[in-house]
Design a protein around this motif. Sequence first.
Motif, short mmCIF file in Angstrom:
data_model
loop_
_atom_site.label_atom_id
_atom_site.label_comp_id
_atom_site.label_asym_id
_atom_site.label_seq_id
_atom_site.Cartn_x
_atom_site.Cartn_y
_atom_site.Cartn_z
N VAL A 1 -5.34 1.35 -6.71
CA VAL A 1 -4.94 1.57 -5.18
C VAL A 1 -5.34 0.37 -4.67
O VAL A 1 -4.56 -0.49 -3.89
N GLU B 1 0.86 10.35 2.76
CA GLU B 1 0.95 9.37 3.59
C GLU B 1 -0.07 9.39 4.72
O GLU B 1 -0.42 8.28 5.14
N CYS C 1 0.54 3.63 -3.24
CA CYS C 1 0.11 5.02 -3.08
C CYS C 1 1.01 5.99 -3.17
O CYS C 1 0.98 6.96 -3.69
N TRP D 1 -7.18 4.23 3.27
CA TRP D 1 -7.18 3.38 2.30
C TRP D 1 -7.06 1.79 2.29
O TRP D 1 -7.83 1.00 1.81
N HIS D 2 -6.33 1.50 3.11
CA HIS D 2 -6.06 0.05 3.58
C HIS D 2 -7.47 -0.35 4.27
O HIS D 2 -7.97 -1.42 3.81
N ARG E 1 -3.05 7.02 3.82
CA ARG E 1 -2.95 5.46 3.39
C ARG E 1 -3.71 4.56 4.38
O ARG E 1 -4.16 3.45 3.80
N ILE F 1 0.79 -1.29 0.05
CA ILE F 1 0.14 -0.03 0.08
C ILE F 1 1.03 1.43 0.25
O ILE F 1 0.39 2.35 -0.67
N THR F 2 2.10 1.20 0.70
CA THR F 2 2.87 2.39 0.51
C THR F 2 3.66 2.71 -0.74
O THR F 2 3.46 3.54 -1.38
#
Length: 409
Positions: free
Chosen positions: A241, A166, A159, A172-173, A169, A155-156
């Motif tokens: 994503v 940051e 993104c 989004w997870h 994020r 995911i890092t």
Amino acid sequence: MSTPTEVQDLTAPEFTADPYTGFARLREQAPVTHVTMLGSPPVVLVTRYDDVRTVLTDPRFVNDPELAGGPGVRELILQKLGLDDDLAGYLIRNILTTDGAEHTRLRKLVSRAFTVKRVQALRPRVEEITARLLDDIAAAGRVDLVEAFSYPLPITVICELVGVPEAQRPQWHEWGRVLTSRDPERMSGVLRAAVDHTHALIDARRAEPADDLVSALIAAQEEDGDRLSDREMVTMIFALVIAGHETTAHLISNGVLALLTHPDQLAVLRAEPHRWPQAVNELMRTRGPVQFTQFRYPVEDVELGGVPIPAGTPVTAGLLAANHDPRAYERPDELDVRRETGRGEGHLGFGQGAHYCLGAALARQEGEVALRMLFERFGDLALAVPAREIPWMVQPGFSRVAELPVRTS
């Protein structure tokens, strides 16, 4: 041979508790059969390698039901989950569900971000993120590897590539978790929040461009406003994503569990580290996180496995079953990190044809870096509970561990 008249419920325990045995039974006894899931009407599932490859590559099969004059199964499922048509449209109409010129147009806009050259250029950053996560794991000693490692890495990376700040994020997870689990109590609220957030992100990048994919899409839109709408941009970001971290995260978790429970194969990789890329392909084949594809629709009458399938009939391709088909592989259920694949990947886990996974090169690299660096850093890495106690997500279509407790020494 069974005909597609016996409807199999893919939410039944034989498929959710032990999908490998359940799908193997179908492949050998009813390789072309009707199934249902999440309250869907019956759809055709094919499970043998050759039939699956046909569905993935034959241009007679399309992802857009309107092109085949058939029912849209995803639309029906999303309606049952309580999503109104406008909101559901953000999940239904995107790069994954379009065909022909429209799909080519959308894919061309983002494909440059996922070329082999661009992905290779990202490798130092992937290694840097991995090293930082491993430092945190070392300090903790015992962790749930899903949350401490498998999710944070992909995911890092995705993104950063797309342009999600940051601080946003972790959100989004959580959104990805809800949207892929299709939790009916949370779907509408989460999807609305994600839509609003993504529109705001586009507005922010339009005001202050950066070196990321969102800014590049905005620039393409401004050069030719007819090519990409804001709504298309939102659906594109969703697809990239969510698809870009969910499957990779579970490839890593599933891969770690497979290697810890097959110490002979892990020993091969420790002795022959040049085989890590090869091992990732084998892990994707034997422990890939996606069990079957989204729905495809034949635009004309076709025949699969000797069974006639009328035009417009919803069809899904069983990736898990095909990747274990003894007609295509010797010792198909055996994990063999030395397995030779020839010129290809040796599996169908990333799909084939026009809809081959856009981020496959990035997923392979992240899987390789993550697994290699994890096992190099922790020579005594072990499960913290017996393998039989590892909980799996009960979720049709996916083979994913819910937690992976490990200890580093």
